[in-house]
Structure formats: C-alpha cells, structure tokens
Scaffold this motif. Structure first.
Motif, PDB file in Angstrom:
ATOM      1  N   GLY A  49       0.844  -1.186   0.000  1.00 40.62           N
ATOM      2  CA  GLY A  49       0.000   0.000   0.000  1.00 40.62           C
ATOM      3  C   GLY A  49       0.877   1.232   0.000  1.00 40.62           C
ATOM      4  N   VAL A  50       0.594   2.187  -0.883  1.00 45.52           N
ATOM      5  CA  VAL A  50       1.432   3.379  -1.023  1.00 45.52           C
ATOM      6  C   VAL A  50       0.562   4.624  -1.007  1.00 45.52           C
ATOM      7  CG1 VAL A  50       3.215   2.147  -2.309  1.00 45.52           C
ATOM      8  CG2 VAL A  50       1.354   3.252  -3.547  1.00 45.52           C
ATOM      9  N   LEU A  51       1.176   5.745  -0.648  1.00 45.44           N
ATOM     10  CA  LEU A  51       0.518   7.040  -0.684  1.00 45.44           C
ATOM     11  C   LEU A  51       0.960   7.775  -1.945  1.00 45.44           C
ATOM     12  CD1 LEU A  51       0.861   8.034   3.062  1.00 45.44           C
ATOM     13  CD2 LEU A  51      -1.280   7.636   1.843  1.00 45.44           C
ATOM     14  N   ILE A  52       0.014   8.353  -2.661  1.00 41.45           N
ATOM     15  CA  ILE A  52       0.335   9.020  -3.918  1.00 41.45           C
ATOM     16  C   ILE A  52      -0.134  10.465  -3.886  1.00 41.45           C
ATOM     17  CG2 ILE A  52       0.297   6.905  -5.272  1.00 41.45           C
ATOM     18  CD1 ILE A  52      -2.507   7.659  -6.231  1.00 41.45           C
ATOM     19  N   ALA A  53       0.502  11.286  -4.736  1.00 43.33           N
ATOM     20  CA  ALA A  53       0.208  12.715  -4.787  1.00 43.33           C
ATOM     21  C   ALA A  53       0.319  13.209  -6.222  1.00 43.33           C
ATOM     22  CB  ALA A  53       1.189  13.473  -3.888  1.00 43.33           C
ATOM     23  N   PRO A  54      -0.220  14.390  -6.515  1.00 46.94           N
ATOM     24  CA  PRO A  54      -0.010  14.966  -7.848  1.00 46.94           C
ATOM     25  C   PRO A  54       1.478  15.178  -8.089  1.00 46.94           C
ATOM     26  CG  PRO A  54      -1.713  16.168  -6.635  1.00 46.94           C
ATOM     27  CD  PRO A  54      -1.059  15.241  -5.660  1.00 46.94           C
ATOM     28  N   CYS A  88      -3.246   0.485  -3.566  1.00 49.26           N
ATOM     29  CA  CYS A  88      -2.364  -0.666  -3.709  1.00 49.26           C
ATOM     30  C   CYS A  88      -1.411  -0.397  -4.867  1.00 49.26           C
ATOM     31  CB  CYS A  88      -3.193  -1.913  -3.977  1.00 49.26           C
ATOM     32  SG  CYS A  88      -2.224  -3.402  -4.298  1.00 49.26           S
ATOM     33  N   ARG A  89      -0.146  -0.786  -4.701  1.00 43.59           N
ATOM     34  CA  ARG A  89       0.830  -0.563  -5.757  1.00 43.59           C
ATOM     35  C   ARG A  89       0.418  -1.248  -7.057  1.00 43.59           C
ATOM     36  NH1 ARG A  89       5.884   1.236  -5.367  1.00 43.59           N
ATOM     37  NH2 ARG A  89       6.141   0.757  -3.144  1.00 43.59           N
ATOM     38  N   ASP A  90      -0.327  -2.351  -6.962  1.00 47.29           N
ATOM     39  CA  ASP A  90      -0.777  -3.046  -8.172  1.00 47.29           C
ATOM     40  C   ASP A  90      -1.600  -2.141  -9.076  1.00 47.29           C
ATOM     41  OD1 ASP A  90       0.428  -5.416  -7.424  1.00 47.29           O
ATOM     42  OD2 ASP A  90      -1.354  -6.174  -6.402  1.00 47.29           O
ATOM     43  N   ALA A  91      -2.261  -1.131  -8.480  1.00 48.31           N
ATOM     44  CA  ALA A  91      -3.147  -0.267  -9.254  1.00 48.31           C
ATOM     45  C   ALA A  91      -2.418   0.881  -9.936  1.00 48.31           C
ATOM     46  CB  ALA A  91      -4.238   0.301  -8.346  1.00 48.31           C
ATOM     47  N   LEU A  92      -1.127   1.035  -9.650  1.00 49.80           N
ATOM     48  CA  LEU A  92      -0.392   2.183 -10.174  1.00 49.80           C
ATOM     49  C   LEU A  92       0.242   1.880 -11.522  1.00 49.80           C
ATOM     50  CD1 LEU A  92       1.346   3.504  -6.952  1.00 49.80           C
ATOM     51  CD2 LEU A  92      -0.817   4.209  -7.969  1.00 49.80           C
ATOM     52  N   ASP A  93       0.400   2.938 -12.293  1.00 55.15           N
ATOM     53  CA  ASP A  93       1.048   2.872 -13.600  1.00 55.15           C
ATOM     54  C   ASP A  93       2.227   3.838 -13.570  1.00 55.15           C
ATOM     55  OD1 ASP A  93       0.730   1.375 -15.832  1.00 55.15           O
ATOM     56  OD2 ASP A  93      -1.197   2.244 -16.367  1.00 55.15           O
ATOM     57  N   PRO A  94       3.399   3.402 -13.122  1.00 52.45           N
ATOM     58  CA  PRO A  94       4.497   4.344 -12.900  1.00 52.45           C
ATOM     59  C   PRO A  94       5.023   4.995 -14.170  1.00 52.45           C
ATOM     60  CG  PRO A  94       5.264   2.085 -12.693  1.00 52.45           C
ATOM     61  CD  PRO A  94       3.780   2.029 -12.797  1.00 52.45           C
ATOM     62  N   LEU A  95       4.710   4.430 -15.326  1.00 53.53           N
ATOM     63  CA  LEU A  95       5.256   4.961 -16.564  1.00 53.53           C
ATOM     64  C   LEU A  95       4.357   5.999 -17.224  1.00 53.53           C
ATOM     65  CD1 LEU A  95       6.686   1.666 -18.135  1.00 53.53           C
ATOM     66  CD2 LEU A  95       7.851   3.363 -16.707  1.00 53.53           C
ATOM     67  N   VAL A  96       3.189   6.297 -16.628  1.00 56.79           N
ATOM     68  CA  VAL A  96       2.271   7.265 -17.215  1.00 56.79           C
ATOM     69  C   VAL A  96       2.774   8.677 -16.934  1.00 56.79           C
ATOM     70  CG1 VAL A  96      -0.056   8.202 -17.164  1.00 56.79           C
ATOM     71  CG2 VAL A  96       0.291   5.727 -17.061  1.00 56.79           C
ATOM     72  N   VAL A  99       2.455  10.458  -8.314  1.00 63.38           N
ATOM     73  CA  VAL A  99       3.781   9.997  -7.887  1.00 63.38           C
ATOM     74  C   VAL A  99       3.672   9.446  -6.477  1.00 63.38           C
ATOM     75  CG1 VAL A  99       5.003  11.629  -9.372  1.00 63.38           C
ATOM     76  CG2 VAL A  99       4.400  12.298  -7.035  1.00 63.38           C
ATOM     77  N   GLU A 100       4.526   8.517  -6.145  1.00 64.75           N
ATOM     78  CA  GLU A 100       4.530   7.914  -4.812  1.00 64.75           C
ATOM     79  C   GLU A 100       5.275   8.807  -3.844  1.00 64.75           C
ATOM     80  OE1 GLU A 100       6.289   3.913  -2.586  1.00 64.75           O
ATOM     81  OE2 GLU A 100       5.948   3.912  -4.764  1.00 64.75           O
ATOM     82  N   LEU A 101       4.704   8.997  -2.664  1.00 68.37           N
ATOM     83  CA  LEU A 101       5.339   9.787  -1.623  1.00 68.37           C
ATOM     84  C   LEU A 101       6.192   8.894  -0.725  1.00 68.37           C
ATOM     85  CD1 LEU A 101       2.429  12.154  -0.475  1.00 68.37           C
ATOM     86  CD2 LEU A 101       4.299  12.659  -2.056  1.00 68.37           C
ATOM     87  N   ASP A 102       7.304   9.446  -0.263  1.00 68.56           N
ATOM     88  CA  ASP A 102       8.194   8.739   0.660  1.00 68.56           C
ATOM     89  C   ASP A 102       7.779   9.106   2.091  1.00 68.56           C
ATOM     90  OD1 ASP A 102      10.198   7.453   1.986  1.00 68.56           O
ATOM     91  OD2 ASP A 102      11.815   8.760   1.288  1.00 68.56           O
ATOM     92  N   VAL A 103       6.828   8.334   2.634  1.00 67.91           N
ATOM     93  CA  VAL A 103       6.261   8.612   3.956  1.00 67.91           C
ATOM     94  C   VAL A 103       6.767   7.573   4.949  1.00 67.91           C
ATOM     95  CG1 VAL A 103       4.121   8.848   5.278  1.00 67.91           C
ATOM     96  CG2 VAL A 103       4.225   9.638   2.903  1.00 67.91           C
ATOM     97  N   GLN A 104       7.045   8.014   6.154  1.00 76.41           N
ATOM     98  CA  GLN A 104       7.521   7.108   7.196  1.00 76.41           C
ATOM     99  C   GLN A 104       6.493   5.989   7.432  1.00 76.41           C
ATOM    100  OE1 GLN A 104       8.310   9.456  10.710  1.00 76.41           O
ATOM    101  NE2 GLN A 104       9.904  10.678   9.710  1.00 76.41           N
ATOM    102  N   GLY A 105       6.995   4.745   7.475  1.00 76.64           N
ATOM    103  CA  GLY A 105       6.119   3.598   7.683  1.00 76.64           C
ATOM    104  C   GLY A 105       5.556   3.016   6.406  1.00 76.64           C
ATOM    105  N   PHE A 106       5.810   3.677   5.286  1.00 75.02           N
ATOM    106  CA  PHE A 106       5.338   3.200   3.989  1.00 75.02           C
ATOM    107  C   PHE A 106       6.520   2.755   3.134  1.00 75.02           C
ATOM    108  CE2 PHE A 106       1.695   5.442   5.458  1.00 75.02           C
ATOM    109  CZ  PHE A 106       0.608   4.921   4.788  1.00 75.02           C
ATOM    110  N   PRO A 107       6.274   1.832   2.197  1.00 78.83           N
ATOM    111  CA  PRO A 107       4.998   1.197   1.856  1.00 78.83           C
ATOM    112  C   PRO A 107       4.532   0.195   2.914  1.00 78.83           C
ATOM    113  CG  PRO A 107       6.754   0.231   0.565  1.00 78.83           C
ATOM    114  CD  PRO A 107       7.369   1.388   1.308  1.00 78.83           C
ATOM    115  N   LEU A 108       3.216  -0.047   2.939  1.00 79.64           N
ATOM    116  CA  LEU A 108       2.621  -0.970   3.891  1.00 79.64           C
ATOM    117  C   LEU A 108       2.454  -2.348   3.257  1.00 79.64           C
ATOM    118  CD1 LEU A 108      -0.258   1.328   5.184  1.00 79.64           C
ATOM    119  CD2 LEU A 108       1.859   0.784   6.402  1.00 79.64           C
ATOM    120  N   PRO A 109       2.592  -3.410   4.057  1.00 76.72           N
ATOM    121  CA  PRO A 109       2.313  -4.746   3.508  1.00 76.72           C
ATOM    122  C   PRO A 109       0.859  -4.852   3.060  1.00 76.72           C
ATOM    123  CG  PRO A 109       3.435  -4.878   5.637  1.00 76.72           C
ATOM    124  CD  PRO A 109       3.021  -3.456   5.457  1.00 76.72           C
TER     125      PRO A 109
END
Length: 303
Positions: free
Chosen positions: A175-180, A251-259, A264-274
């Motif tokens: 599980g990841v946190l995302i932002a514009p 969920c990271r499975d839902a992300l498309d990093p090449l779009v 974009v994924e944020l670097d948050v303490q405790g993340f990514p989550l299992p």
C-alpha cells in the motif's frame, strides 16, 4: 414418480431452474440478469413459464422488494437439490476422466483486477480446456456473492473473519501514498505521517479494503485528514489525484508508474505498507476439479 411430478418435470428446463435459483439468491430481476449475462425480460419470461408449469405464483413484490411465495420457496429448495446434484455429477465425471476440464468462476475485488488476469492467463495456457469466468466488483458485492455461493473462488485483501469461509494467502503487494506530480511533498524524503494531517484525501468508498486500511492507519495515529471526495474506482482516484484534488492511498498493483503526468509515490515514514491478497471459498464447499487445478497452480507458482 407421481403424474404431477412427471408433468412438472416435462414442463421445466434446467436453464429455468438456474434462473430461478439465481433470482432466489439475488432477490432482483436486474441483478439476476447481470449475474447470468442475460436480459431482464428473459428472466421475467422464464419465471412466468415456471409459474405456469407449477400453477401458482412463485414470487411477489411488496413495495420495492421481491419475495418468494410458499410455492417459490419449495421450488427454490428443489432447484438447489437438482443443481447441486448435477454439479456433483460433473465433478465425478471429470475426476473419472482424469482431466482438468470444466468451468472456473472467480470473483475478485476491483483492486485485484490488476494482477489476477495475468494469473488466469498463465493458468488458461496450462489448462486450455477449462473455461474461466472472472467477475470484478467491490468488496460489499463480493461478500454478497460469497454468502450466495455464486462462484468457485474469491480473491480479496481483507477476507471476513468467519468459520463460514476458508481463505489463504495467495499473493503480496504494498500500500502506497500518492500525490499529484507537482505537489510540494513530491520528491521529499522520509515525510512524517503527521505532515499529511491537513492534506485533503481522495478515498475509496466505506467498506472497501483500501478504505479500511486508510482509516486504520490514520485513526491509529490519531489523525483525521480532510476527505475531499469518495470514489468507488481506483482509475478515477488516480485521475483525481493527478488533477490535483488531493492525496490517496492505493495498492501498488493499481499504479502505472510509466504514465507521464500521473500520480507519484510519496516517501512517507512507515510506507509502503504490507498488502496481502487472499484466496478462498465457503468452508463447506467442495472445490470442483477446475478449482482444485487453479489452487494447485497457485501453490506451485508460489514455490
């Protein structure tokens, strides 16, 4: 067999019993049509034919709800017995042949649609004689389908804790946190979770696995970030985040990093989550040969 039973049997088709059994489960002509991939008029017509064969009304509508009559409940029990017997016969014949054939019905939560089709593709290449049907819907609907025993297997991140079902781990993600992409925190390192307490979030609907995880993480930290919007689609959430409406947990499975221009994924303490995916079925359900073949396939794929 009595004369009346012979007459009823002659006037009733297996398809009609399947349709009526589905109607009894769903309580809705529309949802029955969706589940069986037929039209609503077809459902209504077949129910009318059954009522003509039985000689009594089988369903009645009170307000906006559909109920089985006493005769309808009797037919539901009889249809369940017939359909279960035929399913058991199909399983025994397949086992006697020693072949992995038949039908496999898999229902998954919406987030699982990003990885399950790849698994099914590999499985179908190994077992080309097995016909696979995949149903993708939200968690609430998956729970309804499980209670109604509409499918062979179910995949979800947060299965119900109940003796009525048997689940096991089948795949992992995060599980990841995302932002514009132009958000002030994009590119920042080791962001404290408390820093997000005033950031607006775009979230999944209540009851979804993603929303349950979101609520646990932030309420567990004593935080209540503002919720700008609830959306029942991961794709719409990604578009909302990319458009600057807020942050999101996915969920990271839902992300498309090449779009390009995407979240974009944020670097948050405790993340990514299992994030653990589970596969299961009703506890008393005997898996069909096709379902057992899929279970064995996943077991070997994880080795």
């Amino acid at each position: 067999m009595t004369q009346g039973a012979s007459r009823l049997l002659a006037a009733t088709s297996l398809r009609q019993l399947q349709i009526f059994a589905a109607l009894a489960r769903t309580g809705s002509y529309t949802r029955t049509a969706e589940a069986l991939m037929i039209t609503q008029p077809t459902v209504s017509m077949q129910v009318r034919k059954l009522e003509a064969a039985v000689g009594m009304p089988l369903v009645e509508r009170v307000g906006r709800r559909l109920y089985l009559t006493e005769a309808g409940e009797a037919l539901r029990r009889a249809a369940a017995t017939v359909l279960e017997a035929l399913e058991a016969l199909d399983m025994e014949v397949s086992e006697l042949r020693g072949l992995a054939t038949g039908h496999l019905r898999v229902a998954v939560v919406t987030t699982a649609k990003y990885f399950v089709p790849h698994l099914l593709g590999d499985f179908c290449r190994r077992y080309p004689d097995i016909e696979v049907a995949l149903k993708v819907t939200n968690r609430a609907r998956i729970l309804e389908r499980m209670q109604a025993n509409e499918d062979d297997l179910y995949i979800m991140a947060r299965p119900p804790v109940s003796e009525e079902f048997r689940f096991r781990r089948c795949a992992g993600s995060e599980g990841v946190l995302i932002a514009p992409p132009d958000h002030p925190l994009a590119g920042a390192r080791d962001i404290p979770l408390s820093r997000l307490a005033t950031e607006p979030f775009v979230v999944r609907e209540p009851g979804s696995g993603t929303r349950m995880l979101f609520d646990e993480i932030f309420s567990g930290a004593g935080l209540s970030p503002p919720l700008r919007m609830e959306i029942g689609s991961n794709e719409a959430i990604k578009q909302a985040v990319a458009g600057g409406l807020g942050l999101a947990l996915l969920c990271r499975d839902a992300l498309d990093p090449l779009v390009e221009g995407g979240p974009v994924e944020l670097d948050v303490q405790g993340f990514p989550l299992p994030w653990q995916w589970h596969l299961g079925h009703p506890a008393g359900k005997r898996p069909s040969p096709a379902a057992r073949a899929f279970l064995d396939f996943l077991h070997h794929a994880q080795d």
